[in-house]
Enzyme design. Structure first.
Site, PDB file in Angstrom:
ATOM      1  N   ALA A  75      -4.433  13.770  -7.055  1.00 32.26           N
ATOM      2  CA  ALA A  75      -3.313  12.868  -7.328  1.00 32.26           C
ATOM      3  C   ALA A  75      -3.639  11.823  -8.392  1.00 32.26           C
ATOM      4  O   ALA A  75      -2.738  11.167  -8.906  1.00 32.26           O
ATOM      5  CB  ALA A  75      -2.894  12.180  -6.036  1.00 32.26           C
ATOM      6  N   ALA A 104       5.134  12.200  -2.105  1.00 30.39           N
ATOM      7  CA  ALA A 104       5.251  13.651  -2.342  1.00 30.39           C
ATOM      8  C   ALA A 104       6.668  14.029  -2.731  1.00 30.39           C
ATOM      9  O   ALA A 104       7.624  13.342  -2.402  1.00 30.39           O
ATOM     10  CB  ALA A 104       4.839  14.427  -1.105  1.00 30.39           C
ATOM     11  N   GLU A 135       0.847  -1.187   0.000  1.00 26.18           N
ATOM     12  CA  GLU A 135       0.000   0.000   0.000  1.00 26.18           C
ATOM     13  C   GLU A 135       0.890   1.247   0.000  1.00 26.18           C
ATOM     14  O   GLU A 135       1.779   1.371   0.853  1.00 26.18           O
ATOM     15  CB  GLU A 135      -0.884   0.012   1.254  1.00 26.18           C
ATOM     16  CG  GLU A 135      -1.763   1.239   1.281  1.00 26.18           C
ATOM     17  CD  GLU A 135      -2.345   1.565   2.646  1.00 26.18           C
ATOM     18  OE1 GLU A 135      -2.007   0.862   3.619  1.00 26.18           O
ATOM     19  OE2 GLU A 135      -3.113   2.530   2.735  1.00 26.18           O
ATOM     20  N   GLN A 172       9.165  19.803  -8.004  1.00 31.02           N
ATOM     21  CA  GLN A 172       8.123  19.053  -8.706  1.00 31.02           C
ATOM     22  C   GLN A 172       8.205  19.233 -10.223  1.00 31.02           C
ATOM     23  O   GLN A 172       8.835  20.170 -10.700  1.00 31.02           O
ATOM     24  CB  GLN A 172       6.747  19.509  -8.213  1.00 31.02           C
ATOM     25  CG  GLN A 172       6.400  18.912  -6.856  1.00 31.02           C
ATOM     26  CD  GLN A 172       5.058  19.364  -6.335  1.00 31.02           C
ATOM     27  OE1 GLN A 172       4.274  19.978  -7.030  1.00 31.02           O
ATOM     28  NE2 GLN A 172       4.807  19.062  -5.068  1.00 31.02           N
ATOM     29  N   GLY A 221      10.402  15.140 -12.893  1.00 35.81           N
ATOM     30  CA  GLY A 221      10.562  13.709 -13.083  1.00 35.81           C
ATOM     31  C   GLY A 221      10.943  12.946 -11.832  1.00 35.81           C
ATOM     32  O   GLY A 221      11.053  11.720 -11.859  1.00 35.81           O
TER      33      GLY A 221
HETATM   34  N1  COA Z   1      -2.299  15.673 -11.420  1.00 41.38           N
HETATM   35  C1  COA Z   1      -2.043  15.343 -12.719  1.00 41.38           C
HETATM   36  N2  COA Z   1      -0.797  15.130 -13.176  1.00 41.38           N
HETATM   37  C2  COA Z   1       0.218  15.309 -12.316  1.00 41.38           C
HETATM   38  C3  COA Z   1       0.048  15.681 -10.959  1.00 41.38           C
HETATM   39  C4  COA Z   1      -1.299  15.859 -10.527  1.00 41.38           C
HETATM   40  N3  COA Z   1      -1.581  16.192  -9.284  1.00 41.38           N
HETATM   41  N4  COA Z   1       1.250  15.798 -10.384  1.00 41.38           N
HETATM   42  C5  COA Z   1       2.167  15.502 -11.333  1.00 41.38           C
HETATM   43  N5  COA Z   1       1.528  15.218 -12.460  1.00 41.38           N
HETATM   44  C6  COA Z   1       2.116  14.829 -13.738  1.00 41.38           C
HETATM   45  C7  COA Z   1       3.251  15.720 -14.208  1.00 41.38           C
HETATM   46  O1  COA Z   1       2.773  16.859 -14.897  1.00 41.38           O
HETATM   47  C8  COA Z   1       3.996  14.774 -15.100  1.00 41.38           C
HETATM   48  O2  COA Z   1       3.356  14.646 -16.317  1.00 41.38           O
HETATM   49  P1  COA Z   1       4.096  14.925 -17.723  1.00 41.38           P
HETATM   50  O3  COA Z   1       5.381  14.167 -17.670  1.00 41.38           O
HETATM   51  O4  COA Z   1       3.135  14.417 -18.725  1.00 41.38           O
HETATM   52  O5  COA Z   1       4.287  16.397 -17.749  1.00 41.38           O
HETATM   53  C9  COA Z   1       3.830  13.422 -14.399  1.00 41.38           C
HETATM   54  O6  COA Z   1       2.698  13.544 -13.547  1.00 41.38           O
HETATM   55  C10 COA Z   1       5.019  13.022 -13.572  1.00 41.38           C
HETATM   56  O7  COA Z   1       5.571  14.140 -12.990  1.00 41.38           O
HETATM   57  P2  COA Z   1       6.881  14.054 -12.114  1.00 41.38           P
HETATM   58  O8  COA Z   1       7.684  15.275 -12.384  1.00 41.38           O
HETATM   59  O9  COA Z   1       7.533  12.745 -12.291  1.00 41.38           O
HETATM   60  O10 COA Z   1       6.269  14.111 -10.650  1.00 41.38           O
HETATM   61  P3  COA Z   1       6.602  15.127  -9.493  1.00 41.38           P
HETATM   62  O11 COA Z   1       8.044  15.083  -9.177  1.00 41.38           O
HETATM   63  O12 COA Z   1       6.013  16.444  -9.810  1.00 41.38           O
HETATM   64  O13 COA Z   1       5.804  14.454  -8.303  1.00 41.38           O
HETATM   65  C11 COA Z   1       3.776  14.344  -7.027  1.00 41.38           C
HETATM   66  C12 COA Z   1       4.433  14.186  -8.415  1.00 41.38           C
HETATM   67  C13 COA Z   1       2.311  13.977  -7.153  1.00 41.38           C
HETATM   68  C14 COA Z   1       4.440  13.400  -6.046  1.00 41.38           C
HETATM   69  C15 COA Z   1       3.980  15.819  -6.602  1.00 41.38           C
HETATM   70  O14 COA Z   1       3.312  16.631  -7.517  1.00 41.38           O
HETATM   71  C16 COA Z   1       3.466  16.112  -5.212  1.00 41.38           C
HETATM   72  O15 COA Z   1       4.184  15.993  -4.255  1.00 41.38           O
HETATM   73  N6  COA Z   1       2.185  16.528  -5.097  1.00 41.38           N
HETATM   74  C17 COA Z   1       1.602  16.863  -3.813  1.00 41.38           C
HETATM   75  C18 COA Z   1       1.326  15.635  -2.971  1.00 41.38           C
HETATM   76  C19 COA Z   1       0.367  14.645  -3.611  1.00 41.38           C
HETATM   77  O16 COA Z   1      -0.644  15.035  -4.150  1.00 41.38           O
HETATM   78  N7  COA Z   1       0.720  13.345  -3.512  1.00 41.38           N
HETATM   79  C20 COA Z   1      -0.018  12.264  -4.092  1.00 41.38           C
HETATM   80  C21 COA Z   1      -0.936  11.614  -3.150  1.00 41.38           C
HETATM   81  S1  COA Z   1      -0.203  10.944  -1.724  1.00 41.38           S
END
Ligand code: COA
Length: 809
Positions: A586, A548, A543, A554, A557
């Site tokens: 998310a 984050a 799970e 962010q 990648g």
């Molecule tokens: N909704 C839709 N797409 C999203 C997204 C979201 N909330 N967050 C990231 N993406 C997309 C990015 O745009 C990217 O897409 P692309 O390559 O087509 O442009 C893809 O997902 C991967 O992005 P990446 O750079 O690898 O991810 P990141 O380092 O930005 O991390 C999270 C992604 C979700 C971990 C980060 O945005 C974060 O910490 N968000 C806040 C916490 C959260 O919501 N966590 C998830 C639930 S626990």
């Protein structure tokens, strides 16, 4: 030369920030101050988004009660982030503007160094020792923020922290400058010379010594890798020299930290001249390299060359007086004034307040030039470059996973008759690795990198590390335990900032629960992201509880690469499903990572085991055990390149044999085959390849037998003629096939190798599968069992076809 991501933008930020109101500046600094509430783990104030009702006026219109602002992360009031425990001197409202500005300056300097370390001009040189030093110094600066007030001055504190990191400055006594003066004074002119000549000669020697010091102060000390390379090139590279190199990296870091970087951050760091802080050990280490650089790049006067030789001798003599701290140099009246002025020229820089943008650009260029080793590294053989840069060992680093070519060697069993394809594949992999080593591909900063490319390269180049941690109560050793807690707390902080709706104590409880593990990203010794998960190995799933990445990192990648590491780790442990409850925001991210809201896992396997969240969607990702996810995008691009090479090669061959041949639409992406030397060599051998030496009669006996078998099956009628099944397809196949066509081809001796025959059968099954997928259930079942039968038969005859795909679209 330099491209510190928009340096001017950064400068304008400084001036904007310095003009902020005091309260706003304190707020910014407070985001680096721990909360002082008991048991609170919050490492920095986060301003709430909603504006609270500040004032409540009582009935008599006089008393005003202020509702305190609550930190988004820990829900404690702002005061707790700047009371006496968090060093009131800097964060209280009594702080003077100068104190606060000075602390802000430190933060901005740290930021500048991080930008510098990650700028293309440095990272392109693959010079990890420079980058590591810059990042360490940046971290040292940042770490002074919260402890600053206990020191009388910011510079003192920074100096103390720098000494802890690199040693106490000056590092050696006597310093090189003193030894040079001693050497000049102890050199007696020859007995034959007259008194006037004596004076002249002494002046000449003194001037030579001065020039020597100037040259050494402006010499660009080569990085560890460049120095090693130079040493290896020397005909007389002795074992002794190579042994000395062990210490080189530390001296280099000192040179970067005390002589170069302070030019970038003059308000935080003090600059020293190398000749005043280094002495015998440093000079012995670099003398040969320095001398050879000077002799090859400058025109030195004969007196200076003589001085080089004389001074070099002092390094080899075991009891040279010049290097003795008890040496009392003779007083030479005519030189005293000059010596005084040399000694007075101690270069401790005063804070540069009046530097304009032009000067800053010049300084940045100068520093960048000093820290890059492009010329030297150009000569570096690719293989050595890799060895020297792969020192950062993270448990999940790519060194642990096989390279594409290794993976290919380990996993792929050669396809029948596919020697040519294998050759192309290894050629493409080899070229790819050469490109990576030679740094031709500046992918870290290219315009449209693949989703995980930047993060993957950041890991390969040592900027980022991926570690697996958990709250291990049995950890031994104070350092290990400290590091574990430090990282866990930083991770909690990242989660609480990124997931403001989650109560912080719930996040802390989960991350610190020993049954949960976390995969973290460490950048510049700081945790910038992570995934907290819990494994249920007997139920074949894990799970994902939190995931984050720090706000500033962010969409680079890191989220994707982190998830890829998690997938690879699970495959290694034979767990093939990941489950998570994703909230509305998310879902998009998880979908891009291969998660779907269609749950194929048996409900009983996870019900009662994972936490249910209101308004969240349960998502699942099933893992393909043959895939190395951290290398997936790279491998796919290699496959694409291989296909293009094969197509271009075949295209050229056909064009040569049949100049009038017509081709389907212009979908041949041509590749320059001249760079695939070994592939071209294959051309000559290809006619002798094993495929061609096959006895064609023997081959046809086999093919005809297997054809008879697959045709005699009762369900073979479904694929006998293309008109029977190909009409069901929404898009007509590019190369239509049926059993009749295969039979015609057998009669015409069309098949020159078994592989072409296998390809035809394979295409037949695939087309039929897609055609009948949406037809009546009994027909699609029949075609499925026919598919299984044919594959079994083909395998029995030694014609490897692999398994049937599970579903047809
Ligand atoms: N909704 C839709 N797409 C999203 C997204 C979201 N909330 N967050 C990231 N993406 C997309 C990015 O745009 C990217 O897409 P692309 O390559 O087509 O442009 C893809 O997902 C991967 O992005 P990446 O750079 O690898 O991810 P990141 O380092 O930005 O991390 C999270 C992604 C979700 C971990 C980060 O945005 C974060 O910490 N968000 C806040 C916490 C959260 O919501 N966590 C998830 C639930 S626990």
């Amino acid at each position: 030369m330099v491209d510190i991501t928009s340096s001017s933008l950064f400068q304008s930020n400084i001036s904007t920030i310095l003009h902020w109101p005091l309260a706003r500046k304190i707020e910014l600094l407070s985001s680096f101050s721990q909360c002082s509430a008991s048991l609170c783990l919050c490492a920095g104030w986060i301003k709430p988004n909603e504006v609270p009702i500040h004032d409540i006026t009582t009935n008599d219109d006089t008393t005003v009660i202020r509702k305190p602002l609550l930190c988004c992360s820990c829900q404690h009031p702002f005061d707790l982030h700047y009371n006496e425990k968090t060093k009131a001197k800097y964060w209280s409202s009594e702080s003077t503007i100068e104190q606060v500005d000075s602390a802000l300056q430190t933060l901005l300097d740290a930021d500048l160094l991080i930008r510098f370390a990650t700028s293309p001009s440095l990272s392109d040189q693959h010079d990890l020792s420079t980058n590591r030093t810059l990042l360490f110094i940046a971290q040292t600066l940042q770490s002074t923020i919260t402890t600053m007030a206990i020191h009388s001055s910011r510079r003192d504190l920074i100096n103390t922290n720098m000494s802890n990191l690199l040693g106490v400055c000056p590092f050696e006594q006597p310093c090189i400058r003193d030894a040079v003066i001693n050497c000049v004074c102890s050199t007696t002119p020859t007995a034959a010379s007259t008194a006037t000549n004596d004076n002249q000669q002494l002046h000449v020697i003194f001037e030579a010594g001065k020039q020597f010091l100037n040259l050494l102060n402006t010499w660009k000390m080569p990085s560890n890798v460049a120095h090693l390379l130079w040493l290896e090139e020397q005909p007389a590279a002795s074992v002794e020299n190579m042994r000395k190199v062990n210490n080189y990296e530390l001296w280099y870091a000192r040179w970067v930290g005390y002589c170069i970087v302070p030019q970038l951050c003059p308000k935080s760091l003090t600059k020293y001249e190398p000749t005043t802080i280094f002495g015998y050990e440093y000079l012995s280490l670099i003398f040969d390299h320095f001398k050879s650089d000077m002799l090859t790049t400058r025109t030195l006067s004969p007196s200076l060359i003589r001085f080089f030789d004389t001074f070099q001798q002092t390094l080899t003599e075991s009891d040279s007086a010049c290097w003795s701290s008890s040496y009392e140099r003779p007083v030479i009246p005519m030189l005293e004034a000059n010596i005084e002025s040399l000694l007075a020229g101690d270069q401790v820089n005063a804070p540069a307040n009046s530097t304009n943008e032009q000067t800053e650009k010049k300084i940045t260029r100068r520093v960048s030039k000093a820290l890059t080793n492009k010329k030297q590294l150009k000569r570096l053989e690719p293989s050595r470059m890799i060895t020297s840069t792969s020192s950062s060992s993270s448990p999940l680093s790519p060194s642990a996973s096989p390279s594409p070519s290794q993976a290919q060697q380990q996993n792929a069993s050669p396809l029948p008759g596919s020697e040519f394809i294998n050759r192309v594949w290894s050629c493409v992999c080899e070229r790819h690795e050469q490109r990576l080593r030679a740094e031709i591909e500046k992918t870290l900063f290219k315009a449209n990198p693949k989703r995980d490319e930047v993060a993957r390269l950041a890991e390969q180049r040592g900027f980022a590390e991926f570690h697996l941690i958990k709250h291990d109560l049995n950890k031994h050793g104070a350092t290990e335990t400290d590091l574990m807690y430090k990282r866990l707390l930083q991770l909690i902080n990242v989660f609480s900032r990124a997931l403001p709706k989650m109560p912080q104590n719930y996040i802390a409880r989960t991350v610190l629960d020993p049954r949960h593990q976390s995969l973290i990203i460490v950048f510049a010794s700081k945790v910038i992201g992570g995934i907290c998960f819990r494994m249920f190995p007997h139920r074949n799933f894990s799970e994902i509880v939190f995931c984050a990445v720090s706000e500033y990192q962010q969409v680079r990648g890191y989220g994707t690469h982190l998830m890829n590491h998690l997938k690879d780790y699970h495959i290694r442990l034979n767990i093939t499903n990941l489950l998570t409850y994703a909230d509305g925001f998310a879902v998009g991210y998880f979908k891009k990572q291969g998660f779907s809201s269609t749950i194929t896992l048996n409900e009983q396997a996870y019900t009662g085991y994972i936490k249910d969240y209101d308004g969240a969607t349960l998502m699942q990702c099933s893992l393909y055990t043959q895939v190395t996810y951290t290398r997936l995008t790279e491998t796919l691009s290699l496959i694409k390149e291989s296909i293009n090479v094969i197509r271009t090669h075949r295209f050229n061959q056909i064009k040569q044999a049949h100049p009038d041949a017509k081709f389907l639409a212009n979908d041949i992406q041509t590749v320059d085959l001249s760079s695939y030397d070994s592939l071209l060599n294959l051309d000559h051998n290809e006619t002798n390849s094993s495929d061609e030496t096959v006895d064609i009669n023997l081959l046809y006996i086999t093919l005809k037998s297997v054809y008879q078998e697959i045709r005699s099956h009762p369900f073979a009628s479904h694929v006998q003629k293309k008109s029977i099944f190909q009409d069901y397809l929404s898009t007509p196949p590019l190369f239509p096939i049926d059993l009749d066509t295969i039979q015609d081809r057998l009669k015409a001796k069309y098949y020159h190798n078994a592989y072409t025959f296998t390809a035809d059968v394979s295409r037949l099954l695939d087309t039929a599968g897609r055609a009948y997928a949406n037809q009546k259930k009994d027909i699609s079942n029949e075609i499925r069992s026919y598919d299984t039968f044919v594959r079994r038969k083909m395998n029995e005859f030694g014609l490897e076809m692999g398994h049937a795909p599970q579903t047809y679209e």
